[in-house]
Enzyme design. Structure first.
Site, short mmCIF file in Angstrom:
data_model
loop_
_atom_site.label_atom_id
_atom_site.label_comp_id
_atom_site.label_asym_id
_atom_site.label_seq_id
_atom_site.Cartn_x
_atom_site.Cartn_y
_atom_site.Cartn_z
N ILE A 23 0.82 -1.27 0.10
CA ILE A 23 -0.21 -0.20 0.13
C ILE A 23 0.95 1.25 -0.17
O ILE A 23 0.64 2.18 -0.64
CB ILE A 23 -0.92 -0.02 1.28
CG1 ILE A 23 -1.90 -1.28 1.34
CG2 ILE A 23 -1.85 1.30 1.46
CD1 ILE A 23 -2.55 -1.32 2.51
N GLY A 26 5.43 4.57 5.71
CA GLY A 26 5.29 5.77 6.57
C GLY A 26 6.54 6.00 7.40
O GLY A 26 7.50 5.24 7.19
N GLY A 27 6.75 6.90 8.04
CA GLY A 27 7.81 7.05 8.90
C GLY A 27 8.16 5.81 9.97
O GLY A 27 9.42 5.65 10.17
N MET A 28 7.12 5.17 10.32
CA MET A 28 7.28 3.95 11.10
C MET A 28 7.39 2.63 10.65
O MET A 28 7.22 1.70 11.31
CB MET A 28 6.31 4.29 12.28
CG MET A 28 6.52 5.52 13.23
SD MET A 28 8.02 5.62 14.06
CE MET A 28 8.01 3.95 14.95
N GLY A 29 7.02 2.63 9.28
CA GLY A 29 7.01 1.34 8.70
C GLY A 29 6.11 1.20 7.41
O GLY A 29 5.57 2.25 6.79
N VAL A 31 3.49 -0.58 4.81
CA VAL A 31 2.14 -1.07 5.10
C VAL A 31 1.86 -1.71 3.65
O VAL A 31 1.90 -1.43 2.81
CB VAL A 31 0.99 0.28 5.08
CG1 VAL A 31 -0.25 -0.17 5.46
CG2 VAL A 31 1.44 1.16 6.34
N ASP A 142 1.71 14.19 16.44
CA ASP A 142 2.38 14.47 14.95
C ASP A 142 1.15 14.48 14.13
O ASP A 142 1.04 13.97 13.18
CB ASP A 142 3.15 13.20 14.43
CG ASP A 142 3.87 13.59 13.26
OD1 ASP A 142 3.99 14.83 13.03
OD2 ASP A 142 4.25 12.42 12.50
#
Length: 913
Positions: A23, A26-29, A31, A142
């Protein structure tokens, strides 16, 4: 670990999930779209990227995202289905969303403004969802368009709690405490330039108000089509956040209502103390803009229930839904649309906490109200177009409240607790204070300013929870001469009601409106009475007569209508009924004038028919404090239960494993939960008011009082919800009383002790129903028992002393079995409760705890620790909600967190003037 990430392609399996496609990231992983073959459901899976895997700090933050988001449950927050790990690499399984981010809707380099209706709709949804997170102690930190997802059906979802700060996290393990402290302490800048609050930019300590600033920046962008803060670099952007204000919204869109500009500016205040103090306040303000922007696009979906279903912390969502329903109701044609469509609302106060008792000056330019911002209740005066209140009772350390302007605006009558309490009068700016009475509440002026009408019982913002009866008195403001207009109970004989509170004098001076408990002692209805009749009771005219709560009556300036509060539409809101002032006869049906609030009251009108009113939302928490009876020391609070509908009364079972409690809402029902707050069971569910549970000694039966058979009588029900039974059937009206309440079983379970308006009542459970009650005389006719309780050996009964006329506590009384009469043993003490030794009782007085030796009559009082108060909450009557466990090791009480502000409604005609 590297090999695992190389294998994430279409067809890769992560536990029971099969990856379908990528998909985004993002900054954290990253998707991925995946399929849960067990239940044939498509989901989204976020997997920690390889570059993050080696960082313990980033791994901890990824896990924190799962904990933070998983703890939340609201339609506006992303639902977490599962958390797992494969070969040491964690992943989160989330609901799969169809749509696009708000950034995609707005555009990146050149954002496009949204239609006003859509922007307000989105912002209201975001505020309601944030309210839930903030109530759980979670800050997003955020918030930006990239982290807001707009589904295909117009719902807004808040994404990515990877930067969320848990304000009250579980204590970290010793080996990770330093890392966590570094992450959440001041000095670390986290967020996105352009949407960070000033305190974030400065790396200062932050709280939930940082999210309100971010939402303000997002709302500015949605309304204007431009970023609120944008520079050539991140440094310049952050400098703008600190030092600059964005251009006026009306410069980009002149058609925007000024209220939208005010809301955005209030969100973007540099000082967090100057912003909205909660997301639910912001949601409330946004709901008022829906008058300009049209109805909300669909009703908010129902909130899913959790194990603690009553933890309805999303008060903002309820207010927004109530406002949408009210607007739809108004537009349905039921109300007088010509007079309502052009109404505007203005928030007048913005402090945290509760502001109430507004009083508009006759010319509508100033208003008085009550706030505890200074530590005790004081009366403040403020211009309706200003933001600087003036404390006009600051010289008094006692509580001062319930202000009322004289018809010429030169004087203010008010209730004060100074010098024993009573009604006082002062100039409109606080000068020349003088006492008129040593009793009374809720004063209302006669048109010529020579008299006041007062009640003998106070009315706050919880009109349902009234039990004591009230008289009406007329006071001459020149001579202080007093005359009783109406005696409690006297007019019940005529079928007109039982008491009278919160009076309002009509503009001509002919009649006085009031509300009170009905002759059934369950309905709350409105009446009017002639002020100067020779036989006032003969002039009573009933204005409302139904099962709804009707209260806070106020005359229109012309005397042709009564405005009042009622719950007849499901919210506590504003209604109007046409009336003939001369005769008091009603000239139509009640009309809804719905306000954008789930609860409003204390209505006051100017000569231009502008209306000021108080709003309120809050949460009740049942908490426990450790207690040492020898030293009278009280420990910190430990939470047990929470409820946004209020906890009216509660009781701990004899074995300490269960809590019975009743709610303080439109329906007052009985519940049982485990003492840790789990496994809630509802025992009663009907229109009856069920109150004050008390367990039998064996823990199998719960006694309470209820109006389910007419007047309040004692009832019982088994702890499993079966066996509902009436325990007393006293002909109270024949005995000159209206209520039997607070039943409590004796240690051997054979009797109950209860209270009535004037006496204590001993209930012999082994006698036939009609002959169970034995009245116990109190020590004089001016006082009545308050919550009588058995000694551990069942030989004595202790009760608080309540003044019948003034309604205030006046010490402790003792009854000994065999003497058949109470005697007063202390001038001090409220809600006394026995210690296990059967000789001492503990009582609570606001910021003190006391110990009374019932034999020697010696009293010892100790101050409570800072921040702890018992019995100091008048709105919830905290003295009745403070209880000592049977072994005296624990004090339980209800803490009420309330937010209320003063608002003004301006009809079209008033604005034109």
């Amino acid at each position: 670990m590297r090999a695992l990430f190389m294998r994430i392609i279409t067809g890769t399996r992560l536990g029971p999930y099969e990856v379908v496609s990528r998909i985004g990231a993002g900054g954290m992983g990253e998707v991925w779209r995946a399929r849960d073959s067990r239940i044939a459901r498509d989901v989204a899976i976020k997997v920690l990227p390889e570059s993050f895997a080696a960082s313990d700090d980033r791994l901890r933050r990824f896990e924190q995202e799962a904990r933070a988001a998983g703890a939340l449950n609201h339609p506006g927050l992303l639902t977490i289905f599962d958390v797992g790990s494969v070969d040491g690499s964690p992943y989160i399984v989330m609901e799969l969303l169809e749509g696009e981010t708000l950034r995609g809707v707005l555009g990146d380099d050149s954002p496009s403004a949204l239609p006003l209706r859509k922007a307000i709709d989105y912002a209201a949804q975001i505020a309601a969802a944030l309210a839930v997170a903030h109530e759980k102690g979670i800050i997003h930190r955020d918030l930006k368009p990239e982290n807001l997802f707009i589904t295909n059906d117009g719902r807004v979802k808040i994404l990515d709690f990877g930067l969320a700060k848990l304000v009250t996290p579980e204590p970290p393990a010793e080996d990770e405490s330093r890392t966590q402290q570094k992450q959440t302490s001041p000095g670390t800048v986290m967020g996105t330039a352009g949407y960070m609050s000033p305190e974030q930019v400065r790396a200062q300590a932050i709280d939930h108000r940082t999210d309100i600033f971010s939402l303000g920046a997002i709302l500015y962008e949605m309304l204007s089509g431009r970023r609120a803060f944008r520079g050539e670099s991140s440094i310049e952007t952050m400098n703008a956040v600190l030092k600059e204000d964005p251009p006026e919204l009306t410069a980009a869109n002149p058609k925007l209502p000024p209220a939208a500009e005010r809301i955005v500016r209030h969100c973007l205040e540099k000082n967090p103390r100057e912003r909205f103090q909660s997301a639910r306040d912001l949601a409330f303000q946004l709901s008022t803009l829906q008058d300009f922007s049209g109805s909300v696009s669909g009703a908010a979906p129902a909130i899913r229930t959790s194990r603690r279903w009553w933890l309805v912390a999303a008060v903002a969502a309820a207010i927004a839904v109530a406002a949408a329903g009210a607007l739809a109701f108004l537009r349905s044609g039921t109300a007088d649309a010509s007079s309502l469509e052009a109404r505007t609302f203005q928030q007048l106060t913005f402090d945290a906490g509760l502001e109430m008792f507004p009083a508009l000056a006759p010319d509508g330019t100033t208003f008085a109200y009550v706030s505890s911002r200074g530590g005790n209740r004081d009366i403040y005066v403020q211009r309706v177009d200003g933001r600087t209140p003036i404390n006009i009772t600051k010289d008094s350390p006692a509580d001062d409240d319930q202000p009322a302007f004289s018809r010429d605006g030169s004087q203010i009558a008010f209730r004060s607790d100074r010098d024993g309490g009573g009604i006082f009068v002062m100039g409109a700016t606080g000068e020349s204070v003088r006492r008129l009475t040593d009793f009374g509440y809720n004063p209302s002026w006669s048109p010529d300013g020579t008299r006041l009408v007062i009640a003998t019982e106070r009315t706050e913002l919880t009109p349902r929870n009234r039990e004591a009866m009230s008289d009406l008195w007329i006071i001459d403001t020149r001579t202080a001469e007093k005359r009783r207009l109406l005696q409690a109970g006297a007019h019940a004989i005529a079928g007109s009601g039982a008491d009278a509170v919160q009076p309002s004098w009509s503009p001509s001076g002919k009649r006085i409106a009031f509300w009170g408990l009905g002759d059934e002692f369950s309905n709350r209805d409105i009446w009017t009475i002639e002020a100067d009749a020779k036989e006032p009771v003969e002039t009573l005219v009933r204005v409302t007569s139904d099962a709804h709560l009707d209260w806070s009556p106020t005359w229109s300036p012309r005397g042709d209508a009564l405005y009042f509060g009622s719950d007849r539409d499901g919210t506590d809101n504003l209604w109007r009924i046409r009336i003939d002032e001369e005769s008091g006869e009603v000239e139509g049906k009640p009309e809804p004038l719905a306000l954008p609030a789930a609860f409003s009251g204390h209505f006051t009108l100017s000569e231009q028919e502008e209306i000021a009113f108080a709003t309120m939302a809050g949460t009740d928490r049942l908490v426990a404090h450790e207690f040492d009876a020898k030293s009278l020391t009280v420990g910190a609070a430990r939470p047990l239960l929470e409820s946004s509908v209020g906890i009216f009364s509660f009781a701990l079972s004899p074995d300490g494993r269960s809590i019975a409690f009743t709610t303080a809402a439109r329906h007052e029902d009985l519940f049982v939960a485990r003492s840790d707050g789990a496994e809630v069971r509802q025992l009663t569910n009907d229109a009856a008011r069920d109150r004050h549970p008390a367990w039998s000694p064996d823990g199998k039966t719960i006694y309470f009082y209820s109006n389910r058979a007419g007047a309040y009588q004692a009832w019982s029900i088994r702890a499993d919800g079966s066996g509902l039974s009436q325990v007393t059937d006293v002909p109270l009206a024949r005995e000159g009383m209206r209520v039997l309440y607070y039943p409590s079983p004796s240690p051997d379970g054979r009797m109950l002790i209860a209270a009535t308006d004037r006496f204590a009542a001993l209930v012999h459970l082994d006698r036939p129903l009609k002959h169970r009650v034995e009245m116990l005389s109190f020590f004089d006719d001016d006082h009545a028992p308050e919550i009588p309780r058995w000694s551990p050996d069942g030989r004595r009964i202790v009760a608080g002393v309540n003044h019948v006329r003034g309604g205030h506590a006046e010490g402790v009384a003792l009854y000994t079995i065999g003497k058949r009469r109470f005697e007063k043993i202390s001038e001090r003490g409220t809600a006394p409760q026995w210690l296990p030794d059967g000789r001492h009782v503990v009582f609570f007085e606001r910021q003190h705890v006391g110990l009374l030796d019932v034999d020697s009559r010696k009293v010892v009082v100790r101050p409570l620790p800072a921040g702890i108060t018992f019995g100091d909450d008048r709105v919830r009557r905290g003295t009745r909600n403070t209880k000592l466990a049977a072994d005296a090791s624990t004090i339980m009480t209800v803490q009420t967190e309330q937010q209320g502000d003063i608002w003004r409604l301006q009809p079209k005609a008033a604005r034109q003037k």
